[in-house]
Design an enzyme around this catalytic site. Sequence first.
Site: not given
Length: 315
Positions: A253, A255
Amino acid sequence: MATATSIVRSPAALLSAKVTVSDHKPTPTVQFSRFPSKRSCFTALLSSLHDNNDDDDNNNNVISHPKPLSSSQLFNSVSNGSRLRVAYQGVRGAYSEAAAEKAYPNCEAVPCDQFDSAFQAVEKWLVDRAVLPIENSLGGSIHRNYDLLLRHSLHIVGEVKLAVQHCLLANHGVQLEDLSRVLSHPQALAQCENTLTKIGLSREAVDDTALAAKHVALHKLKDTGAVASSSAAKIYGLNILAQDIQDDCDNVTRFLILAREPIIPGIQNPFKTSIVFSLEEGPGVLFKALAVFALRQINLTKAFIYGFFKSPRKA
């Protein structure tokens, strides 16, 4: 000739090469083989997951933690200026908390109940930064945060990438065969679909992986597990039944790090720039807009197109 109105966000420095995170990984108790992917069917959200403080105080087996900031509570939180305060969405043990601590190892991570609350916390000087997910290598983009970037006057000042390693958690004394259902965020459930299907667990979607772990521990559930991080297991006193249960090991992921003020890009390090623009209606306008970058040898790593097309007029 098409015209375009552009809003240029500040360049985002690539931080992933300069920051490290230490994460203790216990030896997996159960290992599963890989199976072909299937689409999950999620049940309704659990309204009982947003527990109040009284429930936390009455449960001696769960560590009491401050509730995440909500939009209505933002004015009541004040920074004491001792450490850099970094907002994230979720509760203690969320992957977003790990990303915040990876970006700023000595920070004070501040949980927020919604993405909107994290944006507002930065704008109102309650925190110094916000670290929020923008895309996952398996689940794709988090569209909500793209929309919030346009609504709020914050600047992208960096990014951090976090490898997501899902664990199957349950209360101590609960065995794998005792479970009939599992709770987690919809993306986490989808990322572990093959393993959960093999075990034969029904799935229920909730707002956050760590919130699922907290709910299982708080209510001492014996037939329900949670898909969350190993950190959530430590925080809420749960047992790790299986580790690394995601169907694809390449689960990362990305960010964004948001701040009130932009940074001035330098020439010694590579930078990214985010641009938002709109186009007048007409044939080929998108091609002409993208050609501006191609003709100048500017590489586009990602593009989002929100288009509205009219049907051809009938004679």
